[in-house]
Design an enzyme around this catalytic site. Structure first.
Site, PDB file in Angstrom:
ATOM      1  N   HIS A 102      49.824 -38.765  -7.067  1.00  0.00           N
ATOM      2  CA  HIS A 102      49.861 -39.214  -5.668  1.00  0.00           C
ATOM      3  C   HIS A 102      51.320 -39.336  -5.210  1.00  0.00           C
ATOM      4  O   HIS A 102      51.643 -40.193  -4.392  1.00  0.00           O
ATOM      5  CB  HIS A 102      49.152 -40.561  -5.516  1.00  0.00           C
ATOM      6  N   GLU A 127      66.691 -22.952 -11.066  1.00  0.00           N
ATOM      7  CA  GLU A 127      66.643 -22.789 -12.517  1.00  0.00           C
ATOM      8  C   GLU A 127      65.376 -23.426 -13.091  1.00  0.00           C
ATOM      9  O   GLU A 127      64.779 -22.938 -14.047  1.00  0.00           O
ATOM     10  CB  GLU A 127      67.893 -23.450 -13.129  1.00  0.00           C
TER      11      GLU A 127
HETATM   12 ZN   LIG Z   1      43.796 -38.743  -5.468  1.00  0.00          ZN
END
Ligand SMILES: [Zn+2]
Length: 216
Positions: A102, A127
């Site tokens: 999240h 990179e």
């Molecule tokens: Zn979630």
């Protein structure tokens, strides 16, 4: 339970603590799964403080259909809503470990797709791209962005579509707009590496876009 599964449970607990510290699974959101004995997946419970989960609090699910094969002793725990998504990623991509983040950086990366009116985030000239299996630092890497839905389990239709899309064949991540991301690997260590790498890539594309805006 085999020694391998015990080790995996401890590792998943440790990673949830590390990811919590980075703000990737805060507010009881996010989740993780890893390989269980016998081909199942260990799934964290839903709605609990992810940094406090104990090794004996994982469910075991069958990735073939998301069925719960074994539950923790604590009957108040419910399996994570990620179940359907994790199972589909395991079936379609052979993932043995998936992280649901999240993180704010994943949400902001999803915003870039909306601004550009496209269904993906394009990442190049970094990179860190080498940290994604199969990529070089000369690749332009496309990560799919799907729309958020009222319930996590309702994301599966869109997920099936992007996992099937050849443009996204090299991606080990799917961003969910306004929500976060799913990131996976062949085992827990690869999922960990990809989780760290993709969060860096998300932060980088967002920061670069902001800098570009300042200049124009
Ligand atoms: Zn979630």
């Amino acid at each position: 339970m085999s020694r391998d599964e015990e080790t995996t449970r401890e590792l998943l607990v440790e990673l949830l603590g590390v990811f919590y510290g980075k703000g990737w699974v805060s507010g009881t959101g996010g989740g993780i799964c890893g390989p269980a004995d016998g081909g199942g997946l260990l799934l964290a419970p839903t709605g609990v403080h992810k940094e406090r989960i104990q090794p004996d609090e994982f469910f075991t699910i069958d990735p073939a259909d998301g069925r719960v094969l074994a539950s923790p002793d604590d009957a108040s725990l419910r399996p994570s809503e990620c179940n359907a998504i994790f199972s589909m990623t395991a079936r379609e991509r052979g993932a043995r470990s998936v992280v649901h983040s999240h993180a704010l950086s994943a949400v902001l990366a999803g915003d870039l797709a909306r601004v550009g009116d496209v269904d993906h985030v394009a990442i190049r000239d970094l990179e860190m791209l080498k940290g994604v299996r199969g990529l070089t630092n000369r690749d332009t890497h496309l990560v799919p962005v799907i729309r958020n839905t009222p319930r996590e389990s309702e994301l599966t239709e869109q997920l099936a579509r992007v996992l099937d899309d050849p443009r996204f064949a090299s991606s080990f991540a799917v961003v969910v707009a306004d929500h976060g991301a799913y990131i996976w690997g062949d085992d827990v260590w690869e999922a960990k590496r990809h989780t760290e790498v993709y969060h860096f890539l998300f932060e980088a594309v967002v920061a670069r876009r902001d800098r570009q805006k300042e200049r124009t």
